[in-house]
Design a protein around this motif. Structure first.
Motif, PDB file in Angstrom:
ATOM      1  N   ASN A 180      41.392  34.350  39.806  1.00  0.00           N
ATOM      2  CA  ASN A 180      41.864  34.904  41.351  1.00  0.00           C
ATOM      3  C   ASN A 180      43.218  35.211  41.185  1.00  0.00           C
ATOM      4  O   ASN A 180      43.809  35.676  42.200  1.00  0.00           O
ATOM      5  CB  ASN A 180      42.101  33.431  42.105  1.00  0.00           C
ATOM      6  CG  ASN A 180      40.598  32.806  42.400  1.00  0.00           C
ATOM      7  OD1 ASN A 180      40.361  31.847  42.381  1.00  0.00           O
ATOM      8  ND2 ASN A 180      39.641  33.530  42.932  1.00  0.00           N
ATOM      9  N   PRO A 222      47.787  32.317  35.302  1.00  0.00           N
ATOM     10  CA  PRO A 222      47.625  30.837  36.028  1.00  0.00           C
ATOM     11  C   PRO A 222      49.045  30.622  36.957  1.00  0.00           C
ATOM     12  O   PRO A 222      48.727  29.908  37.700  1.00  0.00           O
ATOM     13  CB  PRO A 222      47.126  29.713  34.903  1.00  0.00           C
ATOM     14  CG  PRO A 222      47.915  30.344  33.784  1.00  0.00           C
ATOM     15  CD  PRO A 222      47.905  31.582  33.916  1.00  0.00           C
ATOM     16  N   ASP A 262      37.791  34.189  49.318  1.00  0.00           N
ATOM     17  CA  ASP A 262      37.540  34.178  47.825  1.00  0.00           C
ATOM     18  C   ASP A 262      38.833  34.466  47.057  1.00  0.00           C
ATOM     19  O   ASP A 262      38.921  33.688  46.065  1.00  0.00           O
ATOM     20  CB  ASP A 262      36.395  35.363  47.550  1.00  0.00           C
ATOM     21  CG  ASP A 262      36.159  35.405  46.080  1.00  0.00           C
ATOM     22  OD1 ASP A 262      35.522  34.239  45.614  1.00  0.00           O
ATOM     23  OD2 ASP A 262      36.335  36.370  45.575  1.00  0.00           O
ATOM     24  N   GLN A 321      44.059  27.295  53.220  1.00  0.00           N
ATOM     25  CA  GLN A 321      43.052  27.876  53.120  1.00  0.00           C
ATOM     26  C   GLN A 321      42.610  28.137  54.622  1.00  0.00           C
ATOM     27  O   GLN A 321      41.307  28.080  55.137  1.00  0.00           O
ATOM     28  CB  GLN A 321      41.809  27.360  52.551  1.00  0.00           C
ATOM     29  CG  GLN A 321      42.292  26.950  51.241  1.00  0.00           C
ATOM     30  CD  GLN A 321      42.761  28.268  50.243  1.00  0.00           C
ATOM     31  OE1 GLN A 321      41.807  29.007  50.195  1.00  0.00           O
ATOM     32  NE2 GLN A 321      43.690  28.193  49.691  1.00  0.00           N
ATOM     33  N   ARG A 333      50.354  29.338  41.990  1.00  0.00           N
ATOM     34  CA  ARG A 333      49.534  28.961  40.856  1.00  0.00           C
ATOM     35  C   ARG A 333      48.130  29.102  41.450  1.00  0.00           C
ATOM     36  O   ARG A 333      47.543  28.928  42.417  1.00  0.00           O
ATOM     37  CB  ARG A 333      49.695  27.555  40.608  1.00  0.00           C
ATOM     38  CG  ARG A 333      50.994  27.250  39.870  1.00  0.00           C
ATOM     39  CD  ARG A 333      51.507  25.865  39.656  1.00  0.00           C
ATOM     40  NE  ARG A 333      52.735  25.665  38.813  1.00  0.00           N
ATOM     41  CZ  ARG A 333      53.918  25.807  39.340  1.00  0.00           C
ATOM     42  NH1 ARG A 333      54.074  26.196  40.838  1.00  0.00           N
ATOM     43  NH2 ARG A 333      55.181  25.967  38.521  1.00  0.00           N
ATOM     44  N   GLN A 334      47.133  29.617  40.492  1.00  0.00           N
ATOM     45  CA  GLN A 334      45.768  29.919  40.777  1.00  0.00           C
ATOM     46  C   GLN A 334      44.861  30.039  39.536  1.00  0.00           C
ATOM     47  O   GLN A 334      45.487  30.128  38.247  1.00  0.00           O
ATOM     48  CB  GLN A 334      45.589  31.056  41.520  1.00  0.00           C
ATOM     49  CG  GLN A 334      46.104  32.377  40.752  1.00  0.00           C
ATOM     50  CD  GLN A 334      47.561  32.669  40.548  1.00  0.00           C
ATOM     51  OE1 GLN A 334      48.329  32.477  41.927  1.00  0.00           O
ATOM     52  NE2 GLN A 334      48.277  33.019  39.447  1.00  0.00           N
ATOM     53  N   ASP A 335      43.579  29.772  39.551  1.00  0.00           N
ATOM     54  CA  ASP A 335      42.750  30.116  38.267  1.00  0.00           C
ATOM     55  C   ASP A 335      42.824  31.574  37.868  1.00  0.00           C
ATOM     56  O   ASP A 335      43.191  32.435  38.764  1.00  0.00           O
ATOM     57  CB  ASP A 335      41.279  29.947  38.698  1.00  0.00           C
ATOM     58  CG  ASP A 335      41.024  28.519  38.846  1.00  0.00           C
ATOM     59  OD1 ASP A 335      41.553  27.695  38.426  1.00  0.00           O
ATOM     60  OD2 ASP A 335      39.692  28.270  39.626  1.00  0.00           O
ATOM     61  N   ARG A 363      40.990  31.002  47.191  1.00  0.00           N
ATOM     62  CA  ARG A 363      40.393  29.671  47.137  1.00  0.00           C
ATOM     63  C   ARG A 363      41.094  28.901  46.052  1.00  0.00           C
ATOM     64  O   ARG A 363      40.925  27.517  46.369  1.00  0.00           O
ATOM     65  CB  ARG A 363      38.916  29.934  46.609  1.00  0.00           C
ATOM     66  CG  ARG A 363      38.574  30.533  45.548  1.00  0.00           C
ATOM     67  CD  ARG A 363      37.040  30.943  45.642  1.00  0.00           C
ATOM     68  NE  ARG A 363      36.700  31.721  44.365  1.00  0.00           N
ATOM     69  CZ  ARG A 363      36.609  31.287  43.262  1.00  0.00           C
ATOM     70  NH1 ARG A 363      36.381  30.050  42.788  1.00  0.00           N
ATOM     71  NH2 ARG A 363      36.276  32.111  42.238  1.00  0.00           N
ATOM     72  N   THR A 364      41.674  29.096  45.125  1.00  0.00           N
ATOM     73  CA  THR A 364      42.448  28.351  44.135  1.00  0.00           C
ATOM     74  C   THR A 364      43.946  28.361  44.193  1.00  0.00           C
ATOM     75  O   THR A 364      44.591  27.908  43.193  1.00  0.00           O
ATOM     76  CB  THR A 364      41.839  28.672  42.804  1.00  0.00           C
ATOM     77  OG1 THR A 364      42.053  29.997  42.416  1.00  0.00           O
ATOM     78  CG2 THR A 364      40.374  28.453  42.533  1.00  0.00           C
ATOM     79  N   THR A 365      44.454  29.192  45.079  1.00  0.00           N
ATOM     80  CA  THR A 365      45.859  29.601  44.988  1.00  0.00           C
ATOM     81  C   THR A 365      46.431  28.255  45.923  1.00  0.00           C
ATOM     82  O   THR A 365      46.358  27.622  46.880  1.00  0.00           O
ATOM     83  CB  THR A 365      46.046  30.952  45.663  1.00  0.00           C
ATOM     84  OG1 THR A 365      45.267  31.868  45.288  1.00  0.00           O
ATOM     85  CG2 THR A 365      47.541  31.218  45.935  1.00  0.00           C
ATOM     86  N   LYS A 366      47.672  28.005  44.977  1.00  0.00           N
ATOM     87  CA  LYS A 366      48.749  27.193  45.868  1.00  0.00           C
ATOM     88  C   LYS A 366      50.048  27.701  45.431  1.00  0.00           C
ATOM     89  O   LYS A 366      50.457  27.871  44.414  1.00  0.00           O
ATOM     90  CB  LYS A 366      48.560  25.786  45.091  1.00  0.00           C
ATOM     91  CG  LYS A 366      47.475  24.840  45.626  1.00  0.00           C
ATOM     92  CD  LYS A 366      47.649  24.746  47.150  1.00  0.00           C
ATOM     93  CE  LYS A 366      46.050  23.772  47.542  1.00  0.00           C
ATOM     94  NZ  LYS A 366      46.290  23.904  48.999  1.00  0.00           N
TER      95      LYS A 366
END
Length: 198
Positions: free
Chosen positions: A159, A167, A123, A99, A154-156, A126-129
Motif C-alpha cells: 500500500n 513500510p 484499498d 478508514q 506506516r503501511q504494508d 487499508r493498512t495505513t496509520k
C-alpha cells in the motif's frame, strides 16, 4: 608666485596627538556601536520559522497528550486562521486513521475527491496509520491558506506509493486550503517524502 608655507615644527607637534586622539575615538565608538547593536538585535527565536524541512518547536493543546492529535507550533497556533486549519487537518488524519471515507470526502475539495473512487481510496489506505502529525506554519492565500506540515505513515509495502515502496515513510507537505463556508477544504498538496531512518 610665492610657494605655500610648509608647516613648522610646532604645528607638527600638536597635530600628531590630535590625529591619534581622533583615531582612538573612532575605534572606541565602533566598539560601543557593535555592543549596542548586539544587545538590541532580536534573538533567533523571534524570527519566522524556516521552510517545510525544518522542525521548529511544536506543541499540542494543553493537557491532551493524544497521539492522534495534530501538533501545532506556537507560530502556527497564533495565526488568525488556526481554528479552520486545525479542523480540516485533524479531520483529514482522522479519516485516514479511522478508514472513514465519508469524512475524507467532506474534508477534501471536489477536485481531489473526483479523482478517487471510494473503492480505490479504501484499498489504498487499508493498512495505513499516520502519526507524528505536525503543522509548522500557516500562510494566507487568495483562496484560503497554505499549510506547511509533516507526518509519518506506516503501511504494508503493497500500500506504499509506487515510487517509494517502504513500510515507514516521512512526509513533508504543503496543503493548499480553499475556503468553503466557514471552514476550509484541502486541495492537492505538494509533497516531499523519504523512507524513515532505520
Amino acid at each position: 608666485m610665492t610657494p605655500q608655507a610648509s608647516p613648522n615644527r610646532s604645528t607638527l607637534t600638536w597635530l600628531i596627538p590630535i590625529t591619534l586622539l581622533v583615531a582612538v575615538c573612532a575605534l572606541v565608538g565602533g566598539l560601543i556601536a557593535r555592543q549596542v547593536y548586539a544587545s538590541t538585535k532580536p534573538p533567533a527565536a523571534t524570527q519566522l520559522p524556516p521552510a517545510v524541512t525544518s522542525t521548529p518547536e511544536a506543541t499540542s493543546d494543553p493537557g491532551t497528550g493524544d497521539p492522534h492529535s495534530v501538533i501545532f507550533t506556537p507560530f502556527a497556533r497564533n495565526d488568525p486562521q488556526f481554528k479552520p486549519v486545525q479542523s480540516a487537518i485533524q479531520n483529514y488524519f482522522n479519516a485516514v486513521n479511522d478508514q472513514n471515507y465519508g469524512l475524507w470526502k467532506q474534508t477534501m475539495t471536489p477536485n481531489v475527491t473526483s479523482q478517487q473512487t471510494e473503492y480505490n481510496w479504501r484499498d489504498g489506505f487499508r493498512t495505513t496509520k499516520d502519526s507524528d502529525m505536525k503543522v509548522y506554519r500557516i500562510e494566507a492565500t487568495a483562496n484560503g491558506a497554505d499549510v506547511f506540515g509533516s507526518f509519518t505513515s506506516r503501511q504494508d509495502v503493497t500500500n506504499a506509493p509506487p515510487d517509494l515502496k517502504a513500510p515507514c515513510i516521512n512526509w513533508w507537505m504543503v496543503w493548499p486550503m480553499v475556503k468553503s463556508g466557514n471552514g476550509f477544504r484541502i486541495d492537492s498538496p505538494s509533497i516531499v517524502k523519504k523512507k524513515c531512518d532505520a
